[in-house]
Design an enzyme around this catalytic site. Structure first.
Site, PDB file in Angstrom:
ATOM      1  N   ASP A 190      -7.844  -4.319  -0.519  1.00 18.06           N
ATOM      2  CA  ASP A 190      -8.541  -4.697  -1.865  1.00 18.06           C
ATOM      3  C   ASP A 190      -8.506  -6.030  -2.282  1.00 18.06           C
ATOM      4  O   ASP A 190      -9.099  -6.774  -2.803  1.00 18.06           O
ATOM      5  CB  ASP A 190      -7.517  -4.052  -3.062  1.00 18.06           C
ATOM      6  CG  ASP A 190      -7.696  -2.459  -2.794  1.00 18.06           C
ATOM      7  OD1 ASP A 190      -9.092  -2.013  -2.576  1.00 18.06           O
ATOM      8  OD2 ASP A 190      -6.802  -1.652  -2.527  1.00 18.06           O
TER       9      ASP A 190
ATOM     10  N   HIS B  86       0.765  -1.064   0.057  1.00 17.40           N
ATOM     11  CA  HIS B  86      -0.019  -0.127  -0.004  1.00 17.40           C
ATOM     12  C   HIS B  86       0.946   1.209  -0.040  1.00 17.40           C
ATOM     13  O   HIS B  86       1.811   1.225   0.543  1.00 17.40           O
ATOM     14  CB  HIS B  86      -0.868  -0.039   1.386  1.00 17.40           C
ATOM     15  CG  HIS B  86      -2.077   0.783   0.970  1.00 17.40           C
ATOM     16  ND1 HIS B  86      -1.916   2.323   1.025  1.00 17.40           N
ATOM     17  CD2 HIS B  86      -3.348   0.896   0.714  1.00 17.40           C
ATOM     18  CE1 HIS B  86      -3.009   2.839   1.183  1.00 17.40           C
ATOM     19  NE2 HIS B  86      -4.011   2.140   0.971  1.00 17.40           N
TER      20      HIS B  86
END
Length: 428
Positions: A363, A305
């Site tokens: 995600d 991320h």
């Protein structure tokens, strides 16, 4: 705010710039006065620039911390529900029982959309991407609800927020039903927020729909985990659009457009696309080799991320939710889901992933969970937009509530041609 200053020297000048401190002692140098000296900074992607002051969400990427109004996301996901979190983000405090009941009642009674919007959908092609439809429909809300567009009115801002939070599940489900050719399902006040969304997605007028509390809770948790994430690309887009005085529906539509990109809200859709590209567990080594090759365009989606340099705190909760859903739907033998679980195992053990802190992110797990819930990949980002609407409208409202807020106007580093004279066409 502290009393410390930073000194900046340039062109034989020295300026003293105030240093502000956040609640958690992050230090920010105020460079807002540099423009008066004819000097500007450059910061591609605004990765080192705070564009605003906010009291809504805090992220500590190094330590994997996400707080909504000071409350850890782990506690909210485990002990709260999405509409309570919506109230918190909008108002700054958790509601009392009476306040929550009133808020839920208001949202429940705003879930219907104007009847003419049903005709509006018919202007889109049936095979249009649901996000393309959503951008248009949400932007058009201002044409149907123009009685709450006075952004200087606190009451109008509240009504617009309620309408957006309430109607987004209805619009999202309509995008899906239109795409699939199924009849629209009207919202039902007897269901809670997540239940109602699943009903509008999968219910049929010919049979009685039966709610599944485990799946509804999973959906609610997905909404909670995606409700806000500080000054990301889409939230910054909403703020920038709102800084011009644009109405809230137009601003949220702009945010949806920004969210659509695969590097932002489209990441969970990209995860499923990647898994389908890999296709089988036996091909994982081949694709890992490609991922390590910097000259190869293939990238592992759903790992690492930009903000979190530790484990994404949302991913831990999403992982639990993912396994609860897989246990419930009994689809563990699905080849794509088996492939995803094997990739997860490798990412948590392989030195290449661990050394680079490429942990599975929210995600990765949300994509798998949504797929297990029966939601097609082209709806993933639509659901993300649904959940993030409360964060967008909270930031928009916070900004326009400030006295004398300014229109956003970033500067640039110009590297084009110097001044030159125009030549007529016959002399070129």
């Amino acid at each position: 705010m502290g009393n410390n200053t930073a000194k900046l020297s340039f062109n034989d000048q020295t300026l003293e710039l105030p240093i502000y401190k956040s609640t958690f002692d992050d230090q920010l140098i105020d460079i807002s006065q540099l423009g008066k000296q004819g000097v500007f900074t450059i910061d591609p992607g605004f990765v080192s620039t705070a564009s605003c002051e906010s009291k809504i969400t805090y992220i500590d990427g190094a330590n994997g911390v996400l707080l909504y109004r000071g409350y850890p996301i782990e506690q909210l996901a485990a002990k709260s529900d999405y509409l309570e979190v919506c109230y918190l983000l909008l108002n700054g405090e958790l509601p009392t029982q009476a306040e929550k009941d009133d808020f839920v009642n208001n949202i429940t009674n705003h879930t219907m959309v104007h009847q003419q919007m049903f005709q509006f959908f018919n202007g889109f092609r049936r095979d249009a991407h649901p996000m393309a439809v959503m951008v248009g429909v949400v932007g058009a809300l201002s044409a149907f609800y123009h009685d709450s567009l006075n952004i200087s009115s606190a009451k109008h801002r509240e009504i617009a927020a309620y309408r957006l939070i309430a109607k987004m599940p209805t619009i999202a489900a309509m995008c899906y039903r239109y795409y699939t050719g199924l009849p629209f399902m009207h919202p039902q006040n007897e269901y809670d927020y997540a239940e109602n969304f699943l009903y509008m997605m999968f219910g049929m007028p010919t049979t009685k729909w039966v709610s599944n509390p485990i799946l509804s809770r999973a959906m609610d948790r997905i909404f909670t985990l995606h409700a806000d994430h500080e000054q990301n690309a889409s939230t910054s887009t909403v703020r920038l659009a709102g800084s011009s005085g644009a109405n809230p529906f137009a601003c949220i539509s702009a945010g949806i457009g920004a969210l659509w990109g695969p590097a932002h809200g489209g990441a969970n859709e990209a995860v499923l696309s990647m898994l389908n590209e890999i296709g089988d567990v036996t091909r994982i080594p081949e694709f890992l080799k490609r991922a390590r090759d910097k000259s190869d365009p293939f990238r592992l989606m759903g790992f690492g991320h930009r903000v979190y340099k530790n484990y994404d705190p949302r991913a831990k909760i999403m992982r639990e939710t993912c396994y609860e859903v897989l246990e419930q739907v009994g689809d563990k033998n699905d080849p794509i889901l088996k492939l995803a679980m094997e990739l997860e195992k490798i990412a948590l053990e392989d030195d290449y992933f661990v050394d680079r802190k490429l942990y599975p992110n929210v995600d990765f797990y949300s994509g798998i969970t949504l797929s297990a819930l029966g939601i097609p990949t082209n709806m993933f980002t639509v659901i993300f937009a649904l959940a993030r609407t409360v964060g967008w409208i909270s930031h928009w409202s916070e900004m326009v509530s400030e006295p004398g807020f300014k229109i956003g106007r970033p500067r640039q580093l110009y590297t084009g041609s110097d001044k030159r004279d125009f030549m007529s066409l016959d002399k070129r």
